[in-house]
Motif scaffolding. Structure first.
Motif, mmCIF file in Angstrom:
data_model
loop_
_atom_site.group_PDB
_atom_site.id
_atom_site.type_symbol
_atom_site.label_atom_id
_atom_site.label_comp_id
_atom_site.label_asym_id
_atom_site.label_seq_id
_atom_site.Cartn_x
_atom_site.Cartn_y
_atom_site.Cartn_z
ATOM 1 N N LEU A 119 -101.677 25.305 -25.456
ATOM 2 C CA LEU A 119 -100.438 26.131 -25.462
ATOM 3 C C LEU A 119 -99.855 26.473 -23.928
ATOM 4 O O LEU A 119 -98.640 26.461 -24.006
ATOM 5 N N LEU A 120 -100.796 26.603 -23.071
ATOM 6 C CA LEU A 120 -100.234 26.614 -21.799
ATOM 7 C C LEU A 120 -99.516 25.379 -21.301
ATOM 8 O O LEU A 120 -98.187 25.543 -20.729
ATOM 9 N N THR A 121 -99.837 24.183 -21.563
ATOM 10 C CA THR A 121 -99.135 23.030 -21.082
ATOM 11 C C THR A 121 -97.905 22.909 -21.860
ATOM 12 O O THR A 121 -96.844 22.513 -21.554
ATOM 13 N N LEU A 122 -98.051 23.338 -23.270
ATOM 14 C CA LEU A 122 -96.954 23.483 -23.994
ATOM 15 C C LEU A 122 -95.644 24.185 -23.641
ATOM 16 O O LEU A 122 -94.366 23.858 -23.667
ATOM 17 N N VAL A 123 -96.144 25.357 -22.981
ATOM 18 C CA VAL A 123 -95.057 26.198 -22.804
ATOM 19 C C VAL A 123 -94.596 25.876 -21.402
ATOM 20 O O VAL A 123 -93.151 25.721 -21.220
ATOM 21 N N CYS A 124 -95.368 25.515 -20.454
ATOM 22 C CA CYS A 124 -94.807 24.927 -19.138
ATOM 23 C C CYS A 124 -93.948 23.736 -19.251
ATOM 24 O O CYS A 124 -93.133 23.796 -18.797
ATOM 25 N N GLU A 125 -94.203 22.673 -20.285
ATOM 26 C CA GLU A 125 -93.630 21.547 -20.267
ATOM 27 C C GLU A 125 -92.380 21.950 -20.934
ATOM 28 O O GLU A 125 -91.240 21.443 -20.682
ATOM 29 N N SER A 126 -92.289 23.026 -21.987
ATOM 30 C CA SER A 126 -90.960 23.460 -22.406
ATOM 31 C C SER A 126 -89.987 23.972 -21.675
ATOM 32 O O SER A 126 -88.761 23.765 -21.675
ATOM 33 N N ILE A 127 -90.461 24.766 -20.547
ATOM 34 C CA ILE A 127 -89.682 25.388 -19.506
ATOM 35 C C ILE A 127 -88.990 24.260 -18.694
ATOM 36 O O ILE A 127 -87.947 24.360 -18.450
ATOM 37 N N VAL A 128 -90.065 23.386 -18.371
ATOM 38 C CA VAL A 128 -89.718 22.398 -17.555
ATOM 39 C C VAL A 128 -88.342 21.401 -18.079
ATOM 40 O O VAL A 128 -87.438 21.310 -17.622
ATOM 41 N N PHE A 129 -88.563 21.286 -19.447
ATOM 42 C CA PHE A 129 -87.578 20.300 -20.096
ATOM 43 C C PHE A 129 -86.388 21.031 -20.444
ATOM 44 O O PHE A 129 -85.288 20.538 -20.215
ATOM 45 N N VAL A 130 -86.519 22.489 -20.479
ATOM 46 C CA VAL A 130 -85.147 23.331 -20.576
ATOM 47 C C VAL A 130 -84.472 23.216 -19.092
ATOM 48 O O VAL A 130 -83.128 23.050 -19.407
ATOM 49 N N HIS A 131 -85.210 23.598 -18.313
ATOM 50 C CA HIS A 131 -84.493 23.344 -16.953
ATOM 51 C C HIS A 131 -83.902 22.073 -16.668
ATOM 52 O O HIS A 131 -82.611 21.896 -16.251
ATOM 53 N N PHE A 132 -84.490 21.189 -17.081
ATOM 54 C CA PHE A 132 -83.931 19.604 -16.814
ATOM 55 C C PHE A 132 -82.575 19.318 -17.844
ATOM 56 O O PHE A 132 -81.559 18.889 -17.334
ATOM 57 N N GLU A 133 -82.538 20.124 -18.943
ATOM 58 C CA GLU A 133 -81.629 20.060 -19.849
ATOM 59 C C GLU A 133 -80.353 20.490 -19.455
ATOM 60 O O GLU A 133 -79.189 20.251 -19.427
ATOM 61 N N LYS A 134 -80.588 21.622 -18.829
ATOM 62 C CA LYS A 134 -79.509 22.738 -18.110
ATOM 63 C C LYS A 134 -78.812 21.707 -17.100
ATOM 64 O O LYS A 134 -77.674 21.960 -16.831
ATOM 65 N N LYS A 135 -79.822 21.407 -16.148
ATOM 66 C CA LYS A 135 -79.251 20.563 -15.178
ATOM 67 C C LYS A 135 -78.483 19.178 -15.618
ATOM 68 O O LYS A 135 -77.424 19.026 -14.810
ATOM 69 N N LEU A 136 -78.936 18.528 -16.492
ATOM 70 C CA LEU A 136 -78.153 17.488 -16.982
ATOM 71 C C LEU A 136 -76.620 17.813 -17.550
ATOM 72 O O LEU A 136 -75.934 16.995 -17.509
ATOM 73 N N ASN A 137 -76.862 18.795 -18.370
ATOM 74 C CA ASN A 137 -75.565 19.348 -18.831
ATOM 75 C C ASN A 137 -74.593 19.826 -17.644
ATOM 76 O O ASN A 137 -73.440 19.499 -18.090
ATOM 77 N N GLU A 138 -75.133 20.440 -16.918
ATOM 78 C CA GLU A 138 -74.175 20.774 -15.627
ATOM 79 C C GLU A 138 -73.433 19.669 -14.935
ATOM 80 O O GLU A 138 -72.382 19.515 -14.742
ATOM 81 N N SER A 139 -74.512 18.577 -14.831
ATOM 82 C CA SER A 139 -73.928 17.480 -14.090
ATOM 83 C C SER A 139 -72.879 16.624 -14.780
ATOM 84 O O SER A 139 -72.119 16.044 -14.373
ATOM 85 N N GLN A 140 -73.222 16.607 -16.203
ATOM 86 C CA GLN A 140 -72.239 15.933 -17.169
ATOM 87 C C GLN A 140 -70.908 16.599 -17.625
ATOM 88 O O GLN A 140 -69.984 15.926 -17.345
ATOM 89 N N SER A 141 -71.011 17.990 -17.266
ATOM 90 C CA SER A 141 -69.659 18.736 -17.455
ATOM 91 C C SER A 141 -68.974 18.653 -15.960
ATOM 92 O O SER A 141 -67.604 18.777 -16.078
ATOM 93 N N ASP A 142 -69.761 18.316 -14.878
ATOM 94 C CA ASP A 142 -68.847 18.451 -13.652
ATOM 95 C C ASP A 142 -68.158 16.985 -13.518
ATOM 96 O O ASP A 142 -67.143 17.111 -12.789
ATOM 97 N N LYS A 143 -68.620 16.124 -14.353
ATOM 98 C CA LYS A 143 -67.972 14.808 -14.105
ATOM 99 C C LYS A 143 -66.573 14.839 -14.883
ATOM 100 O O LYS A 143 -65.817 14.968 -15.244
#
Length: 143
Positions: A119-143
């Motif tokens: 559960l600890l690694t699942l939560v950590c991984e989920s937080i990291v992936f949500v962060h990555f998805e936000k960054k990717l969406n921001e970079s795509q909307s900037d283009k």
């Protein structure tokens, strides 16, 4: 295929966050087990360390496939999330069963510790992936 600067940064952030989660998670869970449960007679700590390493190797390899899915399309990423979650449960279940059979004397303690680590690694991984998805969406909307 060479990864861009953004993907290299993502790989570094993921590796550092998961490595710290894995090491700290193992140490904290082992300390709690040491103080609360009588596991001195079984191979709990060695088996638990092996299980944590197997799950960690799976996580790191899984992230490599995530980066490959990013290069394809958004449908590939969605498919990756579904397949990865199923495989994670299958791998974790197999590791939990095998570890439980190795430490029969303290199986409940092992399964409790392994579930906490999962559960600890699942939560950590989920937080990291949500962060990555936000960054990717921001970079795509900037283009």
């Amino acid at each position: 295929m060479e990864m861009g600067r953004n993907y290299t940064h993502m790989r570094n952030v993921y590796s550092l966050s998961m490595l710290s989660t894995i090491v700290l998670g193992y140490l904290v869970i082992s300390a709690v087990v040491w103080f609360l449960f009588p596991v001195q007679k079984c191979n709990f700590f060695l088996t638990f360390l092996g299980a944590c390493i197997v799950l960690s190797v799976y996580d790191m390899n899984s992230f490599y496939f995530y980066l490959k899915a990013l290069n394809k399309s958004s449908q590939s990423v969605a498919r990756y999330y579904m397949i990865q979650m199923l495989l994670r449960f299958v791998v974790s279940g197999a590791v939990a069963i095998i570890g439980g059979l190795i430490v029969k004397d303290c199986m409940k303690t092992y399964l409790l510790g392994f579930c906490a680590f999962f559960l600890l690694t699942l939560v950590c991984e989920s937080i990291v992936f949500v962060h990555f998805e936000k960054k990717l969406n921001e970079s795509q909307s900037d283009k």
